[in-house]
Enzyme design. Structure first.
Site, PDB file in Angstrom:
ATOM      1  N   LYS A  22       0.817  -1.414   0.004  1.00 42.93           N
ATOM      2  CA  LYS A  22       0.117   0.121  -0.067  1.00 42.93           C
ATOM      3  C   LYS A  22       0.842   1.190   0.046  1.00 42.93           C
ATOM      4  CE  LYS A  22      -1.738   1.474   4.023  1.00 42.93           C
ATOM      5  NZ  LYS A  22      -1.346   3.056   4.594  1.00 42.93           N
ATOM      6  N   ASN A  23       1.832   1.366   0.962  1.00 41.66           N
ATOM      7  CA  ASN A  23       2.689   2.579   1.224  1.00 41.66           C
ATOM      8  C   ASN A  23       3.587   2.999  -0.045  1.00 41.66           C
ATOM      9  OD1 ASN A  23       1.149   3.197   3.193  1.00 41.66           O
ATOM     10  ND2 ASN A  23       2.686   2.612   4.781  1.00 41.66           N
ATOM     11  N   CYS A 117      -4.983  13.280  12.891  1.00 43.64           N
ATOM     12  CA  CYS A 117      -5.172  12.023  12.716  1.00 43.64           C
ATOM     13  C   CYS A 117      -5.203  11.131  13.899  1.00 43.64           C
ATOM     14  CB  CYS A 117      -4.134  11.466  11.544  1.00 43.64           C
ATOM     15  SG  CYS A 117      -3.427   9.882  11.600  1.00 43.64           S
ATOM     16  N   ARG A 122       0.698  14.583  13.421  1.00 48.16           N
ATOM     17  CA  ARG A 122       1.435  14.342  11.914  1.00 48.16           C
ATOM     18  C   ARG A 122       1.237  15.639  10.944  1.00 48.16           C
ATOM     19  NH1 ARG A 122      -1.270   9.112   9.821  1.00 48.16           N
ATOM     20  NH2 ARG A 122       0.608   8.910   8.136  1.00 48.16           N
ATOM     21  N   ASP A 305       4.704   0.720  12.160  1.00 46.87           N
ATOM     22  CA  ASP A 305       3.443  -0.059  11.616  1.00 46.87           C
ATOM     23  C   ASP A 305       3.226  -1.340  12.092  1.00 46.87           C
ATOM     24  OD1 ASP A 305       2.668   2.252  10.168  1.00 46.87           O
ATOM     25  OD2 ASP A 305       3.333   1.795   8.384  1.00 46.87           O
ATOM     26  N   ARG A 397      -8.497  -0.687   4.352  1.00 49.43           N
ATOM     27  CA  ARG A 397      -7.722   0.551   3.763  1.00 49.43           C
ATOM     28  C   ARG A 397      -6.549   0.053   3.335  1.00 49.43           C
ATOM     29  NH1 ARG A 397      -7.018   5.852   6.948  1.00 49.43           N
ATOM     30  NH2 ARG A 397      -5.682   6.036   5.181  1.00 49.43           N
TER      31      ARG A 397
HETATM   32  N1  EPU Z   1       6.553  14.813  10.778  1.00 44.95           N
HETATM   33  C1  EPU Z   1       6.542  16.190  11.037  1.00 44.95           C
HETATM   34  N2  EPU Z   1       6.754  16.996   9.854  1.00 44.95           N
HETATM   35  C2  EPU Z   1       6.494  16.617   8.753  1.00 44.95           C
HETATM   36  C3  EPU Z   1       6.400  15.217   8.560  1.00 44.95           C
HETATM   37  C4  EPU Z   1       6.360  14.166   9.553  1.00 44.95           C
HETATM   38  O1  EPU Z   1       6.895  16.502  12.170  1.00 44.95           O
HETATM   39  O2  EPU Z   1       6.522  17.572   7.623  1.00 44.95           O
HETATM   40  C5  EPU Z   1       6.649  13.792  11.865  1.00 44.95           C
HETATM   41  C6  EPU Z   1       5.356  12.916  11.963  1.00 44.95           C
HETATM   42  O3  EPU Z   1       4.390  13.506  12.637  1.00 44.95           O
HETATM   43  C7  EPU Z   1       5.841  11.606  12.624  1.00 44.95           C
HETATM   44  C8  EPU Z   1       7.110  11.348  12.109  1.00 44.95           C
HETATM   45  O4  EPU Z   1       7.505  12.811  11.533  1.00 44.95           O
HETATM   46  O5  EPU Z   1       6.261  11.899  14.084  1.00 44.95           O
HETATM   47  C9  EPU Z   1       7.241  10.574  10.687  1.00 44.95           C
HETATM   48  O6  EPU Z   1       6.199  10.575  10.071  1.00 44.95           O
HETATM   49  P1  EPU Z   1       6.311  10.258   8.410  1.00 44.95           P
HETATM   50  O7  EPU Z   1       6.296  11.607   7.587  1.00 44.95           O
HETATM   51  O8  EPU Z   1       7.613   9.499   8.048  1.00 44.95           O
HETATM   52  O9  EPU Z   1       5.056   9.731   8.181  1.00 44.95           O
HETATM   53  P2  EPU Z   1       4.225   9.661   7.021  1.00 44.95           P
HETATM   54  O10 EPU Z   1       5.094   9.897   5.772  1.00 44.95           O
HETATM   55  O11 EPU Z   1       3.041  10.505   7.172  1.00 44.95           O
HETATM   56  C10 EPU Z   1       4.273   6.891   6.472  1.00 44.95           C
HETATM   57  C11 EPU Z   1       3.456   6.065   6.253  1.00 44.95           C
HETATM   58  C12 EPU Z   1       2.616   5.433   7.572  1.00 44.95           C
HETATM   59  C13 EPU Z   1       3.840   5.032   8.546  1.00 44.95           C
HETATM   60  C14 EPU Z   1       4.874   6.399   8.533  1.00 44.95           C
HETATM   61  C15 EPU Z   1       6.298   5.989   9.418  1.00 44.95           C
HETATM   62  C16 EPU Z   1       2.415   6.231   4.025  1.00 44.95           C
HETATM   63  C17 EPU Z   1       1.364   6.540   3.107  1.00 44.95           C
HETATM   64  N3  EPU Z   1       2.483   6.186   5.280  1.00 44.95           N
HETATM   65  O12 EPU Z   1       3.630   8.008   6.819  1.00 44.95           O
HETATM   66  O13 EPU Z   1       1.941   4.197   7.432  1.00 44.95           O
HETATM   67  O14 EPU Z   1       3.486   4.714   9.819  1.00 44.95           O
HETATM   68  O15 EPU Z   1       5.396   6.571   7.312  1.00 44.95           O
HETATM   69  O16 EPU Z   1       6.787   4.995   8.991  1.00 44.95           O
HETATM   70  O17 EPU Z   1       3.556   6.031   3.720  1.00 44.95           O
HETATM   71  C18 EPU Z   1       0.003   2.782   7.784  1.00 44.95           C
HETATM   72  O18 EPU Z   1       0.299   2.512   6.819  1.00 44.95           O
HETATM   73  O19 EPU Z   1      -0.645   2.426   8.663  1.00 44.95           O
HETATM   74  C19 EPU Z   1       0.755   4.037   8.075  1.00 44.95           C
HETATM   75  C20 EPU Z   1       0.307   5.136   9.109  1.00 44.95           C
END
Ligand code: EPU
Length: 418
Positions: A22-23, A117, A122, A305, A397
């Site tokens: 998915k991701n 969320c 996030r 995850d 999802r």
């Molecule tokens: N963060 C910030 N600022 C930003 C972006 C992130 O502070 O601009 C923080 C977040 O709040 C969090 C940390 O950085 O504390 C890491 O977040 P990240 O941005 O890596 O998460 P994401 O890209 O929104 C993806 C996956 C998530 C998975 C996380 C961590 C996708 C579509 N989603 O989310 O997947 O948990 O990386 O590995 O790739 C899931 O599949 O259930 C899921 C939530």
């Protein structure tokens, strides 16, 4: 609304095919916006989130066919509305992945801010910081991010913390920028690497993906291509825990063991026997698992995850385990539901202390987010009696045909209308 009814206590046995990730699929689909030529993605998972991003891309004018089948075709020849509306972004945060490609190819984008969320605040400040560094002007207007740039310009971008979709967004944007971009402290997840592979096969020049420093030499335009999506390491990890928690023997096929090292190591520590083939893993478990402690980390550390699923396993382990969530602020929503099944868990800040119990007892519980739902399914498989899980739309999802796959392994699980 659908519910899952699980009669627990059966050992899972047999083979299960792991679906596409998915991701990985979500950013790969967003990457279609970077080119006016056709993109074909194979090994696509049949998931609600994939349908949602297909809907979003169609809303902008992208021709998308085959979502809901294993081969998705996308053609972003004319994109008349470079905009991601709140109605779609609020149901799936990954919609923000269209921001980088839109600004890079069309010079403007209007994307709703995702808002809060279930697993934490996030924010997307790092995505926006990076785009500004590439020369985009960013305005926040009535809940929307409005970004503009005649042509992005390559630069050095250092992330304060590793962000998966942030890295992906900027890698896509930088592919069409003028000059060279270096992303430092970039996310190293396999999904980032898969996106780099796709971009390179479209004609981009991305080096170092999978490491913390990614260099992108911008090109003026990208071509179409055909690409196979990597297997879903979190689905694989979830089925591995299903084998371990039920004392079963399950072979995961079509997976990539190299992406699963952190979870394999923990399962072995917990007493499961693991046999790895080139694209398969056999998990064999007998008796009660042993307690193991983890803290979640970006890849190659133990994935956030998989935290909820490991906690389900630890609920029935011999001994006490300490689980620390270091990636998200509020990812213990499954704990109260596991308590309803008889688990013994206390939370202090971002740490959960799990004192394993001999047996869980089935009860009605509620799914709160995708991975929390998976942990309740796992707990239900191990529990004595019947567990009824409501709000399972979260599961759809991110897990393709989960009850069909579990039934084929011998679980007693059914989807019913509430
Ligand atoms: N963060 C910030 N600022 C930003 C972006 C992130 O502070 O601009 C923080 C977040 O709040 C969090 C940390 O950085 O504390 C890491 O977040 P990240 O941005 O890596 O998460 P994401 O890209 O929104 C993806 C996956 C998530 C998975 C996380 C961590 C996708 C579509 N989603 O989310 O997947 O948990 O990386 O590995 O790739 C899931 O599949 O259930 C899921 C939530």
């Amino acid at each position: 609304m659908d519910q899952l009814v699980i009669r627990g206590g059966r050992s899972l046995r047999g083979q299960v095919r792991i679906s596409g990730s998915k991701n990985a699929a979500l950013p790969l689909m967003a990457a279609s916006l970077l080119s006016d030529a056709p993109l074909e993605l194979g090994n696509a998972p049949r998931l609600v989130d994939v349908r949602t991003i297909a809907r979003l891309l169609r809303h902008m004018g992208v021709e998308v066919t085959g979502d809901g089948t294993p081969t998705i075709r996308l053609l972003a020849k004319s994109v008349h509305r470079p905009e991601a509306p709140y109605e779609l972004v609020k149901t799936m945060r990954a919609s923000v992945l269209v921001l980088g490609p839109l600004v890079a190819r069309f010079g403007r984008a209007r994307v709703s801010l995702p808002g809060g969320c279930a697993i934490g605040p996030r924010p997307i400040n790092l995505h926006l910081m990076g785009l500004e560094r590439l020369g985009a002007t960013i305005r926040l207007n009535q809940g929307y991010v409005e970004a503009e740039a005649p042509r992005l310009k390559g630069t050095r971008i250092a992330f304060d913390l590793q962000t998966v979709t942030g890295t992906e967004n900027l890698m896509m944007a930088a592919s069409l920028a003028e000059g060279t971009t270096v992303l430092e402290n970039a996310a190293c997840e396999p999904e980032v690497e898969d996106l780099a592979r796709l971009l390179n096969s479209m004609g981009a020049k991305v080096e170092g993906a999978g490491s913390a420093t990614i260099t992108i030499h911008g090109v003026p335009a990208l071509a179409g291509t055909v690409h196979r999506i990597i297997p879903d390491r979190i689905e694989a990890g979830t089925f591995a825990v299903a084998a371990a928690i039920t004392g079963g023997e399950v072979t995961l096929t079509d997976c990539q063991p190299g992406h699963l090292e952190a979870i394999i190591a923990r399962l072995e520590e917990a007493g499961a026997r693991i046999h790895e083939g080139p694209t398969s893993i056999r998990v064999t478990a007998t008796g009660r698992p042993r307690a193991v402690s983890v803290h979640t980390q970006p890849f190659p550390g133990f994935a956030t995850d998989m935290q909820a699923q490991l906690m389900a396993l630890m609920s029935v382990a011999e001994g006490r385990s300490v689980i620390t969530e270091s990636v998200f602020e509020n990812r213990f929503m499954h704990v109260n539901e596991l308590l309803r099944l008889g688990a013994d868990i206390t939370i202090a800040g971002n740490t959960a202390v799990v004192q394993g119990v001999r047996a869980l007892l089935g009860a009605p519980v509620m799914a709160t987010d995708l991975r929390a739902s998976a942990s309740l399914v796992l707990a239900g498989l191990a529990a004595q009696g019947t567990t009824v899980i409501s709000r399972i739309y979260h599961l759809d999802r991110g897990y393709e045909a989960i009850e069909r796959k579990l039934t084929a392994l011998g679980a007693d699980i059914a989807r019913v209308k509430a």
